[in-house]
Design an enzyme around this catalytic site. Structure first.
Site, PDB file in Angstrom:
ATOM      1  N   ASP A   1       6.874   5.632  -4.124  1.00 34.74           N
ATOM      2  CA  ASP A   1       6.694   5.345  -2.596  1.00 34.74           C
ATOM      3  C   ASP A   1       8.211   5.313  -1.839  1.00 34.74           C
ATOM      4  O   ASP A   1       8.456   5.845  -0.951  1.00 34.74           O
ATOM      5  CB  ASP A   1       6.200   4.311  -2.121  1.00 34.74           C
ATOM      6  CG  ASP A   1       4.578   4.307  -3.009  1.00 34.74           C
ATOM      7  OD1 ASP A   1       3.985   5.328  -3.038  1.00 34.74           O
ATOM      8  OD2 ASP A   1       4.284   3.278  -3.032  1.00 34.74           O
TER       9      ASP A   1
ATOM     10  N   TRP B   1     -10.218  -4.555  -4.187  1.00 36.18           N
ATOM     11  CA  TRP B   1     -11.559  -5.082  -3.319  1.00 36.18           C
ATOM     12  C   TRP B   1     -11.199  -4.527  -1.819  1.00 36.18           C
ATOM     13  O   TRP B   1     -10.575  -5.024  -1.133  1.00 36.18           O
ATOM     14  CB  TRP B   1     -11.538  -6.409  -3.155  1.00 36.18           C
ATOM     15  CG  TRP B   1     -11.812  -7.254  -4.401  1.00 36.18           C
ATOM     16  CD1 TRP B   1     -12.947  -7.665  -5.137  1.00 36.18           C
ATOM     17  CD2 TRP B   1     -10.666  -7.454  -5.714  1.00 36.18           C
ATOM     18  NE1 TRP B   1     -12.904  -8.083  -6.342  1.00 36.18           N
ATOM     19  CE2 TRP B   1     -11.419  -8.073  -6.871  1.00 36.18           C
ATOM     20  CE3 TRP B   1      -9.442  -7.364  -5.711  1.00 36.18           C
ATOM     21  CZ2 TRP B   1     -10.820  -8.552  -7.649  1.00 36.18           C
ATOM     22  CZ3 TRP B   1      -8.666  -7.859  -6.731  1.00 36.18           C
ATOM     23  CH2 TRP B   1      -9.263  -8.387  -7.976  1.00 36.18           C
ATOM     24  N   ARG B   2     -12.031  -3.256  -1.721  1.00 36.35           N
ATOM     25  CA  ARG B   2     -11.561  -2.628  -0.376  1.00 36.35           C
ATOM     26  C   ARG B   2     -12.808  -2.221   0.236  1.00 36.35           C
ATOM     27  O   ARG B   2     -12.570  -1.198   1.208  1.00 36.35           O
ATOM     28  CB  ARG B   2     -10.482  -1.581  -0.780  1.00 36.35           C
ATOM     29  CG  ARG B   2     -11.137  -0.419  -1.565  1.00 36.35           C
ATOM     30  CD  ARG B   2      -9.998   0.521  -2.078  1.00 36.35           C
ATOM     31  NE  ARG B   2      -9.138   0.631  -1.420  1.00 36.35           N
ATOM     32  CZ  ARG B   2      -7.897   1.184  -2.029  1.00 36.35           C
ATOM     33  NH1 ARG B   2      -7.826   1.669  -3.307  1.00 36.35           N
ATOM     34  NH2 ARG B   2      -6.714   1.847  -1.428  1.00 36.35           N
TER      35      ARG B   2
ATOM     36  N   ALA C   1       7.488   3.006  -7.237  1.00 37.46           N
ATOM     37  CA  ALA C   1       8.734   3.932  -7.677  1.00 37.46           C
ATOM     38  C   ALA C   1       8.683   5.339  -6.794  1.00 37.46           C
ATOM     39  O   ALA C   1       9.571   5.751  -6.195  1.00 37.46           O
ATOM     40  CB  ALA C   1       8.629   4.178  -9.080  1.00 37.46           C
TER      41      ALA C   1
ATOM     42  N   GLY D   1       0.805  -1.133   0.157  1.00 33.75           N
ATOM     43  CA  GLY D   1       0.083   0.059   0.142  1.00 33.75           C
ATOM     44  C   GLY D   1       1.007   1.203  -0.140  1.00 33.75           C
ATOM     45  O   GLY D   1       1.971   1.206   0.477  1.00 33.75           O
TER      46      GLY D   1
END
Length: 302
Positions: free
Chosen positions: A258, A102-103, A256, A29
């Site tokens: 992050d 799917w969150r 990249a 994440g």
């Protein structure tokens, strides 16, 4: 300054392609990726924490175990009986990634619901890092509480860093996204956008336009990433441009930005200057994109 780096957002189950027609399960994440790399880049006397909300099911427990094994402090993370964690799948084409998510029942959507718990989680942090996704997943009233908590933490001495990471599908509408990101910029000491997003969603003609817009919104320093092109770093008194070294073999661009953010902030917070911090960010990102997945354990970050 407190030697604690605290990242806030949504850690998800990641299903990443292996290159053999199968998928490997992991956890990632945007803000978690940055915390993970920051832990590798920062000196040992720094604490790196992660704040989110999870469920009480088996996959949530696996996620917490992963965070702890990654040497991330997890004491403030909320556990909820009524939620679980989100999941996403990476799809790759020519090194560029797309995602399926799917969150809808993600516990992280509730991370700012309890204002007292949120304030306690932020207390004592030297650097608080969050993203546009952190904001986007929150209900509007919780988003306001979150930004108020950031302002309070800054008054207490914390620095804040923000990557807008513009993802319109997560927001109520594009106008709300732009207004919320602009408001958040005014709460930030470091603003770290990607020009591709700013061009697409704010219509900025150049990275300098993005930097000027965020400075006008109240950001302290703006670091505009632009893939293989120049990185623009600007504050109220100066502006510099840096050309990253080219990367010849791009396998997967996941994380990249992050990883760049992690290495830039780690170097800067450890006493580095802007050129050294940009170099650290660009070098780490250049290594990360030569491997599959968001978290590349085999890299040397020094």
């Amino acid at each position: 300054m407190s030697l604690k780096f605290l990242a806030i957002g949504e850690c998800m189950v990641e299903m990443a392609p292996t290159g053999e027609g199968t998928y490997a399960m992991g956890f990632a994440g945007d803000t978690l990726n940055t915390a993970w790399y920051a832990r590798k880049c920062l000196p040992a006397d720094w604490t790196v924490g992660y704040y989110t909300a999870v469920g009480r099911d088996q996959v949530s427990e696996q996620m917490l175990s992963f965070l702890k094994e990654s040497d991330l402090e997890t004491a403030a993370i909320q556990k909820r009986d009524d939620r679980t964690v989100g999941l996403y799948m990476i799809q790759l084409k020519d090194g560029e990634r797309s995602f399926a998510y799917w969150r809808s029942q993600s516990a992280a959507r509730c991370l700012a619901a309890d204002g007292t718990h949120l304030a306690s989680a932020l207390s004592g942090a030297g650097l608080i890092y969050f993203s546009g996704i952190t904001l986007a997943i929150l209900p509007s009233e919780d988003r306001a509480k979150f930004l108020d908590a950031l302002r309070t933490a800054r008054k207490a001495g914390a620095k804040t860093a923000f990557d807008p990471n513009l993802r319109p599908r997560l927001w109520e509408d594009a106008d709300t996204m732009r207004a919320s990101v602009t408001e958040a910029a005014g709460c930030c000491d470091f603003l770290m956008p990607s020009f591709e997003d700013e061009l697409a969603h704010f219509g900025d003609a150049t990275p300098d336009v993005s930097a000027d817009r965020y400075l006008a919104a109240g950001a302290g320093m703006v670091v505009v990433k632009n893939g293989p092109e120049e990185v623009i770093c600007a504050d109220a008194g100066s502006r510099q441009a840096f050309q990253p070294a080219p990367v010849s073999s791009i396998v997967d661009t996941t994380a990249a930005g992050d990883s760049f953010n992690a290495a830039f902030l780690a170097k800067y917070l450890s006493g580095g200057d802007v050129p050294a911090s940009v170099d650290a960010g660009a070098r780490l990102a250049g290594k990360v994109i030569q491997h599959r997945g968001a978290l590349v354990a085999c890299l040397e970050t020094a």
